[in-house]
Design an enzyme around this catalytic site. Structure first.
Site, mmCIF file in Angstrom:
data_model
loop_
_atom_site.group_PDB
_atom_site.id
_atom_site.type_symbol
_atom_site.label_atom_id
_atom_site.label_comp_id
_atom_site.label_asym_id
_atom_site.label_seq_id
_atom_site.Cartn_x
_atom_site.Cartn_y
_atom_site.Cartn_z
ATOM 1 N N GLU A 163 -3.294 7.011 7.434
ATOM 2 C CA GLU A 163 -4.011 7.920 6.558
ATOM 3 C C GLU A 163 -4.991 8.757 7.363
ATOM 4 O O GLU A 163 -5.432 8.335 8.443
ATOM 5 C CB GLU A 163 -4.807 7.146 5.486
ATOM 6 C CG GLU A 163 -3.955 6.469 4.450
ATOM 7 C CD GLU A 163 -4.803 5.733 3.425
ATOM 8 O OE1 GLU A 163 -6.019 5.576 3.660
ATOM 9 O OE2 GLU A 163 -4.246 5.326 2.404
ATOM 10 N N LYS A 178 0.827 -1.204 0.000
ATOM 11 C CA LYS A 178 0.000 0.000 0.000
ATOM 12 C C LYS A 178 0.862 1.256 0.000
ATOM 13 O O LYS A 178 0.541 2.250 -0.654
ATOM 14 C CB LYS A 178 -0.954 -0.010 1.193
ATOM 15 C CG LYS A 178 -2.053 -1.060 1.101
ATOM 16 C CD LYS A 178 -3.010 -0.935 2.270
ATOM 17 C CE LYS A 178 -4.172 -1.909 2.147
ATOM 18 N NZ LYS A 178 -3.751 -3.308 2.266
ATOM 19 N N HIS A 184 -14.696 -3.589 7.831
ATOM 20 C CA HIS A 184 -13.955 -3.214 6.622
ATOM 21 C C HIS A 184 -14.023 -4.288 5.530
ATOM 22 O O HIS A 184 -13.213 -4.283 4.609
ATOM 23 C CB HIS A 184 -12.492 -2.892 6.940
ATOM 24 C CG HIS A 184 -12.331 -1.832 7.984
ATOM 25 N ND1 HIS A 184 -12.647 -0.516 7.770
ATOM 26 C CD2 HIS A 184 -11.920 -1.910 9.275
ATOM 27 C CE1 HIS A 184 -12.416 0.181 8.864
ATOM 28 N NE2 HIS A 184 -11.980 -0.641 9.793
ATOM 29 N N ARG A 186 -6.320 -8.629 -9.091
ATOM 30 C CA ARG A 186 -6.991 -9.910 -9.317
ATOM 31 C C ARG A 186 -8.446 -9.641 -9.664
ATOM 32 O O ARG A 186 -8.890 -8.495 -9.665
ATOM 33 C CB ARG A 186 -6.932 -10.761 -8.051
ATOM 34 C CG ARG A 186 -7.467 -10.027 -6.819
ATOM 35 C CD ARG A 186 -7.535 -10.902 -5.605
ATOM 36 N NE ARG A 186 -7.783 -10.169 -4.381
ATOM 37 C CZ ARG A 186 -8.969 -9.762 -3.951
ATOM 38 N NH1 ARG A 186 -10.054 -10.006 -4.691
ATOM 39 N NH2 ARG A 186 -9.107 -9.104 -2.808
#
Length: 649
Positions: free
Chosen positions: A200, A116, A235, A291
């Site tokens: 973040e 990430k 999530h 994917r």
């Protein structure tokens, strides 16, 4: 074109790939673990090879065994599905080294987007907007805490590797940062073998919007429109739809352009999904899944395309079938039917599917499942049972079709989120497309209402289910259900247990119905539901039986009752109330107390990991820790003692 394909996966995605391969004239090879020897993907494939034990680490994550099966079966290509090795660059390289095509992007793209932190640096360089945060290599707790303070709370901790919500923790206050960081690192290490994190800014009301992209090896890249995946728990996605509703045209165009730029920045090939956080008119890159996604069917339903076929053709060296995306036709909504208990923070459920019925597929309804009635949901893999994908000419019609399909579903033997999905699909805020990632938490009172005592209607439905014929052929006078007796009308005494509460009902046969605690009549409908008539008012109710247990599904909630022998003597006390056991097989990751500690109600005593989920074992009441029956790292079975509490003085 590929002639023989090995599917390095299991469950509904393996079945879905097998169907497409068969339609294209491609021979399919399945692989399976010890737990999946009789699974549907094994039965549907042209050939199947065992690859090891029930744990994924002993089978579906074993590159050597998968490649050995591919060589033994003469496979020219391997499709990784999603999960397991689908985003593993080393696996893609091993396929290439073995002379077998990997149906997916090149290893360099997987690596670039697999981190990430690295992916955000690449996106920033490519002009793709990213959320303000910290993506650096320094991982000391003090540095991360300082960066969180710089960004400003609330912040979001995210595992640098992997996805699926693992290792992701929102932190609202600085005082909670250290504990949440430790939990995120622990989850990330267990799920991905990498405990690095990034930080973040935590947006308050964001939507999760993604763009399906496709690229070939000839330099062509296109998008296939948007999906909204905002409705999530822990999530992880629960409901997805395409196209994403209520996006301004200019913002939608920016998302398409940013997704294509992201794919081109890493030399992408095959199917991929670029995910964005959208709040108002702002959109920020979140991550790219290298994917096929679980939710790809909603895109197929509105485009009429087969994305697996596209993957196979691109892997064979062909160009993209289209130069640009066809305009989306209508709207599609998908829900994930899970073996989990929404009332227990969506805790996974395991056991046999004693009853399992899904509606028949149709032009406007797609069913994806890798299990059938009698199969078991095990602790070894993700507990998804099925996906229901509905289509309509508009969003309201698609949601209505989905609600009708959910009403036909029957699941018994394990706890499922069926009732939760039914309430979700009909919720006014869902109908109005008031979407963001906090949807489920904000509407928890309506989506997960406290069960409370079983209402009168639930008791009536459970009683009627016991009184009606089961469908067996009448073989003797004792099979009669009309209440006939030599002297007077026949009656039945029923004892229904609801936790610690018992409901004793005596119902007497009168003509076509029964009288007692209520006036009751009704019959079984062709689809298995009950027509329950209570005091002259008819209700259509789903009632599921599993031995002595009966589950009643009403619009306002679900109740599980148990038939007891009304003539049995009253029992005594059972196991000690202070013994806390593991609700599911798993691994102990933390023990937070010591023997002799005083604890308060709700205090977390231990944490276990099972089925990709951390479960917190909390004290049901104030007490003293009398005994600890586990240690971090222990593997525990369902029912194993974890902590025993004694009453506080």
């Amino acid at each position: 074109m590929i002639r023989t394909l090995l599917i390095a996966n299991r469950g509904e995605i393996a079945c879905r790939i097998i169907r497409t391969a068969r339609r294209m004239g491609i021979r399919s090879i399945a692989v399976f673990s010890e737990a999946d020897a009789g699974a549907q993907h094994v039965l549907q494939a042209d050939e199947a090879h065992p690859i090891g034990g029930a744990r994924a680490a002993d089978s579906y994550l074993r590159t050597d065994r998968i490649l050995a099966a591919a060589r033994a079966g003469g496979a020219e290509a391997i499709h990784p599905g999603y999960g397991f090795l689908s985003e593993n660059a080393e696996f893609a390289e091993a396929c290439a080294a073995a002379g077998i095509r990997f149906v997916g992007p090149p290893p360099s793209a997987i690596r670039a987007m697999g981190s990430k932190a690295e992916s955000k640096r690449l996106m920033e360089a490519a002009g793709v907007p990213i959320v303000p945060g910290y993506h650096g290599e320094a991982q000391e707790e003090e540095r991360l805490a300082a960066e969180a303070a710089r960004i400003g709370f609330p912040v979001l901790i995210k595992a640098s590797a992997g996805g699926g919500g693992k290792g992701m923790r929102p932190v609202l206050r600085a005082g909670d940062f250290a504990a949440e960081l430790a939990g995120a690192r622990r989850e990330a290490k267990a799920a991905f073998g990498d405990d690095r994190v990034l930080l973040e800014r935590y947006l308050q009301r964001p939507r999760h919007v993604e763009v399906q992209v496709f690229a070939d090896s000839h330099g062509n890249t296109i998008h296939l429109h948007t999906r909204d995946c905002s409705v999530q728990r822990r999530h992880q996605k629960v409901l997805e739809e395409a196209p994403a509703p209520d996006l301004p045209p200019a913002l939608r165009a920016r998302l398409h352009e940013a997704a294509i730029a992201a794919a081109r920045a890493v030399g992408y090939v095959s199917a991929g999904t670029v995910e964005f956080i959208v709040e108002g008119d702002d959109a920020f890159f979140m991550e790219m899944n290298t994917r096929l996604q679980v939710e790809h069917p909603v895109t197929e339903m509105v485009t009429g395309l087969d994305l697996v076929e596209w993957q196979l053709r691109i892997a064979a060296g062909e160009s993209l079938p289209l130069a640009e995306a066809p305009a989306p036709h209508g709207h599609s909504v998908e829900v994930r039917l899970y073996a989990e208990d929404p009332a227990q923070d969506f805790r996974p459920s395991i056991g046999p599917l004693r009853q399992f019925h899904l509606p028949a597929p149709a032009a406007d309804l797609r069913i994806e499942s890798g299990v059938v009635e009698g199969d078991a949901i095990t602790p070894h893999y993700d507990p998804m049972i099925a996906k229901l994908v509905a289509w309509g000419p508009n969003r309201q019609a698609a949601l209505a079709r989905l609600s009708a399909a959910l009403a036909e579903c029957r699941v018994a033997g394990i706890t499922s989120n069926l009732g939760f999905l039914t309430r979700l699909s009909t919720h006014p805020a869902m109908q109005a497309a008031e979407l963001d990632t906090g949807f489920i938490l904000r509407h928890a009172a309506a989506l997960q209402p406290p069960a409370g005592p079983a209402p009168r209607l639930a008791l009536a439905a459970a009683a009627l289910d016991a009184l009606l014929p089961s469908g067996a052929t009448q073989r003797s006078p004792w099979d009669r259900q009309d209440g006939w007796r030599l002297q007077g009308a026949g009656s039945r005494l029923l004892l229904l247990a609801e936790g610690e509460t018992s409901h004793r009902l005596r119902l007497t046969r009168t003509g076509a119905g029964w009288q007692g605690e209520f006036n009751l009549a009704g019959h079984r409908l062709p689809d298995g539901a009950l027509q329950v008539v209570v005091d002259g008012i008819a209700h259509r109710i789903t009632v599921l039986r599993d031995g002595d247990a009966v589950q009643v599904l009403l619009p306002e909630g679900e109740w599980t009752l148990r038939h007891l022998d009304p003539y049995a003597p009253a029992g005594g006390e059972t196991a000690g109330q202070g013994r806390l056991s593991s609700p599911i097989p798993g691994r102990v990751v933390q023990v937070l107390v010591s023997e002799g500690d005083a604890v308060t109600r709700g205090q977390v005593l231990a944490v276990i990991e099972a089925m990709k989920t951390e479960l917190r074992i909390s004290a049901p009441a104030d007490g003293i820790v009398a005994h600890i029956g586990c240690a971090p790292g222990d593997s525990v079975e369902e029912g194993a003692e974890l902590v025993t509490l004694a009453a506080a003085d």
